[in-house]
Design a protein around this motif. Structure first.
Motif, PDB file in Angstrom:
ATOM      1  N   ARG A  96      -8.270-136.493  16.221  1.00 27.92           N
ATOM      2  CA  ARG A  96      -9.423-136.181  15.560  1.00 27.92           C
ATOM      3  C   ARG A  96      -9.481-137.459  14.565  1.00 27.92           C
ATOM      4  O   ARG A  96      -9.421-138.774  15.082  1.00 27.92           O
ATOM      5  CB  ARG A  96      -9.832-134.903  14.974  1.00 27.92           C
ATOM      6  CG  ARG A  96      -9.445-133.745  16.141  1.00 27.92           C
ATOM      7  CD  ARG A  96     -10.102-132.518  15.652  1.00 27.92           C
ATOM      8  NE  ARG A  96     -10.228-131.488  16.958  1.00 27.92           N
ATOM      9  CZ  ARG A  96     -10.767-130.473  16.979  1.00 27.92           C
ATOM     10  NH1 ARG A  96     -11.606-129.942  15.776  1.00 27.92           N
ATOM     11  NH2 ARG A  96     -10.971-129.563  17.817  1.00 27.92           N
ATOM     12  N   TYR A  97     -10.181-137.196  13.422  1.00 25.41           N
ATOM     13  CA  TYR A  97     -10.103-138.213  12.614  1.00 25.41           C
ATOM     14  C   TYR A  97      -8.874-138.700  12.068  1.00 25.41           C
ATOM     15  O   TYR A  97      -8.139-137.903  11.741  1.00 25.41           O
ATOM     16  CB  TYR A  97     -11.148-137.715  11.437  1.00 25.41           C
ATOM     17  CG  TYR A  97     -12.744-137.530  11.676  1.00 25.41           C
ATOM     18  CD1 TYR A  97     -13.141-137.538  13.035  1.00 25.41           C
ATOM     19  CD2 TYR A  97     -13.664-137.565  10.357  1.00 25.41           C
ATOM     20  CE1 TYR A  97     -14.587-137.067  13.179  1.00 25.41           C
ATOM     21  CE2 TYR A  97     -14.881-137.226  10.696  1.00 25.41           C
ATOM     22  CZ  TYR A  97     -15.413-137.095  12.136  1.00 25.41           C
ATOM     23  OH  TYR A  97     -16.504-137.055  12.212  1.00 25.41           O
ATOM     24  N   PRO A  98      -9.014-140.030  11.727  1.00 26.03           N
ATOM     25  CA  PRO A  98      -7.565-140.475  11.263  1.00 26.03           C
ATOM     26  C   PRO A  98      -7.692-140.486   9.651  1.00 26.03           C
ATOM     27  O   PRO A  98      -8.509-140.320   8.987  1.00 26.03           O
ATOM     28  CB  PRO A  98      -7.725-142.223  11.763  1.00 26.03           C
ATOM     29  CG  PRO A  98      -9.124-142.626  11.454  1.00 26.03           C
ATOM     30  CD  PRO A  98      -9.743-141.049  12.039  1.00 26.03           C
ATOM     31  N   SER A  99      -6.311-140.563   9.255  1.00 28.86           N
ATOM     32  CA  SER A  99      -6.200-140.634   7.802  1.00 28.86           C
ATOM     33  C   SER A  99      -6.095-142.198   7.464  1.00 28.86           C
ATOM     34  O   SER A  99      -6.041-143.076   8.259  1.00 28.86           O
ATOM     35  CB  SER A  99      -4.936-140.116   7.575  1.00 28.86           C
ATOM     36  OG  SER A  99      -3.899-140.709   7.957  1.00 28.86           O
ATOM     37  N   LEU A 100      -6.300-142.516   6.336  1.00 31.96           N
ATOM     38  CA  LEU A 100      -6.402-143.624   5.728  1.00 31.96           C
ATOM     39  C   LEU A 100      -4.685-144.430   6.009  1.00 31.96           C
ATOM     40  O   LEU A 100      -4.766-145.611   6.355  1.00 31.96           O
ATOM     41  CB  LEU A 100      -6.571-143.796   4.220  1.00 31.96           C
ATOM     42  CG  LEU A 100      -6.614-145.165   3.471  1.00 31.96           C
ATOM     43  CD1 LEU A 100      -7.255-146.017   4.077  1.00 31.96           C
ATOM     44  CD2 LEU A 100      -6.402-144.888   2.009  1.00 31.96           C
ATOM     45  N   GLU A 101      -3.886-143.250   5.814  1.00 32.16           N
ATOM     46  CA  GLU A 101      -2.566-143.861   6.146  1.00 32.16           C
ATOM     47  C   GLU A 101      -2.383-144.132   7.567  1.00 32.16           C
ATOM     48  O   GLU A 101      -1.515-145.301   7.704  1.00 32.16           O
ATOM     49  CB  GLU A 101      -1.471-142.682   5.632  1.00 32.16           C
ATOM     50  CG  GLU A 101      -1.447-142.520   4.288  1.00 32.16           C
ATOM     51  CD  GLU A 101      -2.593-141.614   3.410  1.00 32.16           C
ATOM     52  OE1 GLU A 101      -2.694-141.619   2.456  1.00 32.16           O
ATOM     53  OE2 GLU A 101      -3.440-141.079   4.485  1.00 32.16           O
ATOM     54  N   THR A 102      -2.851-143.530   8.301  1.00 29.49           N
ATOM     55  CA  THR A 102      -2.825-143.987   9.699  1.00 29.49           C
ATOM     56  C   THR A 102      -3.144-145.188  10.105  1.00 29.49           C
ATOM     57  O   THR A 102      -2.742-145.996  10.833  1.00 29.49           O
ATOM     58  CB  THR A 102      -3.564-143.035  10.654  1.00 29.49           C
ATOM     59  OG1 THR A 102      -3.043-141.700  10.461  1.00 29.49           O
ATOM     60  CG2 THR A 102      -3.420-143.174  12.129  1.00 29.49           C
ATOM     61  N   ALA A 105      -1.228-147.967   8.598  1.00 27.03           N
ATOM     62  CA  ALA A 105       0.226-147.991   9.242  1.00 27.03           C
ATOM     63  C   ALA A 105       0.021-148.750  10.577  1.00 27.03           C
ATOM     64  O   ALA A 105       1.081-149.457  11.037  1.00 27.03           O
ATOM     65  CB  ALA A 105       0.787-146.777   9.402  1.00 27.03           C
ATOM     66  N   ALA A 106      -1.071-148.811  11.121  1.00 31.40           N
ATOM     67  CA  ALA A 106      -1.421-149.327  12.377  1.00 31.40           C
ATOM     68  C   ALA A 106      -1.709-151.047  12.218  1.00 31.40           C
ATOM     69  O   ALA A 106      -1.923-151.558  13.294  1.00 31.40           O
ATOM     70  CB  ALA A 106      -2.537-148.738  13.225  1.00 31.40           C
ATOM     71  N   HIS A 107      -1.780-151.393  10.893  1.00 29.89           N
ATOM     72  CA  HIS A 107      -2.254-152.781  10.650  1.00 29.89           C
ATOM     73  C   HIS A 107      -3.604-152.994  11.524  1.00 29.89           C
ATOM     74  O   HIS A 107      -3.920-154.044  11.700  1.00 29.89           O
ATOM     75  CB  HIS A 107      -1.097-153.769  11.359  1.00 29.89           C
ATOM     76  CG  HIS A 107       0.257-153.352  10.637  1.00 29.89           C
ATOM     77  ND1 HIS A 107       0.508-153.597   9.308  1.00 29.89           N
ATOM     78  CD2 HIS A 107       1.356-152.944  11.370  1.00 29.89           C
ATOM     79  CE1 HIS A 107       1.743-153.399   9.321  1.00 29.89           C
ATOM     80  NE2 HIS A 107       2.101-153.031  10.185  1.00 29.89           N
ATOM     81  N   ALA A 128     -15.827-148.339   1.997  1.00 28.02           N
ATOM     82  CA  ALA A 128     -15.371-148.619   0.870  1.00 28.02           C
ATOM     83  C   ALA A 128     -14.054-148.327   0.446  1.00 28.02           C
ATOM     84  O   ALA A 128     -13.272-149.177  -0.020  1.00 28.02           O
ATOM     85  CB  ALA A 128     -16.160-147.750  -0.169  1.00 28.02           C
ATOM     86  N   THR A 129     -13.516-147.254   1.152  1.00 26.96           N
ATOM     87  CA  THR A 129     -12.185-147.068   0.908  1.00 26.96           C
ATOM     88  C   THR A 129     -11.161-147.721   1.967  1.00 26.96           C
ATOM     89  O   THR A 129      -9.745-148.154   1.739  1.00 26.96           O
ATOM     90  CB  THR A 129     -11.860-145.348   1.178  1.00 26.96           C
ATOM     91  OG1 THR A 129     -12.093-145.266   2.645  1.00 26.96           O
ATOM     92  CG2 THR A 129     -12.500-144.857   0.358  1.00 26.96           C
ATOM     93  N   LEU A 130     -11.712-148.357   3.055  1.00 22.53           N
ATOM     94  CA  LEU A 130     -10.873-149.253   3.747  1.00 22.53           C
ATOM     95  C   LEU A 130     -10.826-150.634   3.427  1.00 22.53           C
ATOM     96  O   LEU A 130      -9.760-151.385   3.536  1.00 22.53           O
ATOM     97  CB  LEU A 130     -11.590-149.191   5.422  1.00 22.53           C
ATOM     98  CG  LEU A 130     -11.349-147.852   5.900  1.00 22.53           C
ATOM     99  CD1 LEU A 130     -11.884-147.860   7.377  1.00 22.53           C
ATOM    100  CD2 LEU A 130      -9.873-147.320   6.285  1.00 22.53           C
ATOM    101  N   ALA A 131     -11.893-150.999   2.707  1.00 22.31           N
ATOM    102  CA  ALA A 131     -11.814-152.595   2.386  1.00 22.31           C
ATOM    103  C   ALA A 131     -10.747-153.066   1.533  1.00 22.31           C
ATOM    104  O   ALA A 131     -10.252-154.177   1.790  1.00 22.31           O
ATOM    105  CB  ALA A 131     -13.217-153.004   1.633  1.00 22.31           C
ATOM    106  N   PRO A 132     -10.232-152.096   0.675  1.00 24.87           N
ATOM    107  CA  PRO A 132      -9.187-152.653  -0.090  1.00 24.87           C
ATOM    108  C   PRO A 132      -7.788-152.976   0.608  1.00 24.87           C
ATOM    109  O   PRO A 132      -6.844-153.763   0.257  1.00 24.87           O
ATOM    110  CB  PRO A 132      -9.004-151.692  -1.299  1.00 24.87           C
ATOM    111  CG  PRO A 132     -10.164-151.011  -1.467  1.00 24.87           C
ATOM    112  CD  PRO A 132     -10.674-151.032   0.040  1.00 24.87           C
ATOM    113  N   PHE A 133      -7.770-152.460   1.910  1.00 26.12           N
ATOM    114  CA  PHE A 133      -6.573-152.558   2.759  1.00 26.12           C
ATOM    115  C   PHE A 133      -6.831-153.660   3.495  1.00 26.12           C
ATOM    116  O   PHE A 133      -6.036-153.856   4.546  1.00 26.12           O
ATOM    117  CB  PHE A 133      -6.105-151.413   3.338  1.00 26.12           C
ATOM    118  CG  PHE A 133      -5.875-150.310   2.212  1.00 26.12           C
ATOM    119  CD1 PHE A 133      -4.739-150.364   2.080  1.00 26.12           C
ATOM    120  CD2 PHE A 133      -6.590-149.564   1.777  1.00 26.12           C
ATOM    121  CE1 PHE A 133      -4.185-149.227   0.823  1.00 26.12           C
ATOM    122  CE2 PHE A 133      -6.379-148.518   0.933  1.00 26.12           C
ATOM    123  CZ  PHE A 133      -5.043-148.508   0.459  1.00 26.12           C
TER     124      PHE A 133
END
Length: 327
Positions: A96-102, A105-107, A128-133
């Protein structure tokens, strides 16, 4: 084993460098995404799509090789045999919805999703939460209604997404080809309906027994029904997908009910529930047993929308297609 691993890593780096060099003239590219502007210095090479409709968009654009995986299909039971075959070998990173960690981890370098299509306002996965990564986000245009004022949903929303994704991946010609093919099919339906003046009242039934979950004016089915020569009885609901009361359905007396087919409850089971509901007994669609079944990926914004319009038009106006062969 170590030499093999190093060689594989080197080939991956060299391949990526060659791809970026070949497409360097196209970049940087900036595209609108809801109320943001997103810039890409090069084509994504580790994209992740959420939901079946967005995944089908990327496959239609021919960028499967630039994907790290997909999410949100098996958990909702929205796949079909053809899609399953196309996705073979590509990992589903979350049911379903992925986590931030997922995603980290998938780069992943791009998350192609939407609001309530893999992201929730205030949730853990947002641009906004994905941008720092280092993970860019492209938002499904129709879903922008959850984060900004928008007009009613339209097919232009889908064409807009295809054009933007075409620019992001430097496959503009492929995107235009997909759009042109969809437009030709929609135009053929419009031609077939040219002499049809009746616009049947339609209710979209997604799910729910205590309260039905349906499509409002800002959701794609309203535009699909309009293009198929009908009118969504909930087009006065200035929302996307939402719960309503059965009383409001009865008051609008739909002549046709569109069943969105997905999930553990089959379309036949949904129809049986509707037919067995005493509260709906006097609704025209129930009395006349007029149902049209549309798969989830065709009811949501994506490349199957032209097929949905054809299916809906045949269901709403069978007389206009009596002599026309089915696709």
């Amino acid at each position: 084993m170590m030499k093999t691993t190093r060689l594989s890593a080197l080939l991956l780096i060299l391949g990526s460098a060659a791809f970026h060099a070949a497409h360097a003239a196209h970049y940087p590219v900036t595209v609108p995404s809801c109320n943001r502007q997103v810039t890409f210095a090069h084509a994504p090479s580790r994209a992740v799509s959420n939901d079946v409709n967005l995944t089908e968009m990327l496959l239609a654009l021919g960028v499967r090789a630039r994907m790290a995986g997909y999410t949100g299909i098996s958990g909702w039971k929205t796949a079909n045999p053809q899609l399953a075959a196309e996705l073979k070998g590509l990992p589903e990173l979350a049911q379903r919805y992925p986590s931030l960690e997922t995603l980290v981890a998938a780069h992943a370098d791009l998350y192609v999703a939407g609001w309530n299509y893999g992201m929730r306002v205030g949730g853990p996965i947002t641009p906004a939460t994905l941008a720092p990564f280092g993970i860019a986000t492209y938002e499904l245009t129709e879903s922008c209604a959850h984060v900004m004022p928008r007009p009613a949903a339209s097919l232009d929303d889908v064409y807009n997404d295809l054009r933007n994704l075409g620019a992001i991946f430097d496959v503009d010609a492929r995107a235009q080809s997909v759009i042109a093919a969809m437009q030709a099919r929609v135009a053929a339906v419009a031609k077939a309906l040219n002499s049809t003046h009746e616009r049947p009242r339609v209710f979209v039934y997604d799910s729910g027994e205590d309260k039905p979950f349906t499509a409002g004016d800002l959701a794609m089915p309203t535009a699909l029904i309009r293009a198929a020569g009908g009118r969504n009885v909930m087009d006065d609901l200035a929302q996307s997908w939402a719960q309503v009361s059965w009383e409001s359905v009865v008051a609008r007396d739909p002549q046709v009910i569109v069943i969105v087919d997905y999930g553990a409850v089959t379309a036949a089971q949904k129809a049986a529930f509707l037919l067995g509901s005493p509260a709906l007994a006097n609704v025209a669609a129930i009395r006349n047993r007029r149902f049209v079944v549309v798969p989830y990926d065709a009811a949501t914004p994506g490349v199957q929308n032209a097929q949905a319009i054809e299916t809906l038009a045949r269901g709403l106006h069978p007389e206009a297609f009596a002599a026309a062969p089915q696709r």
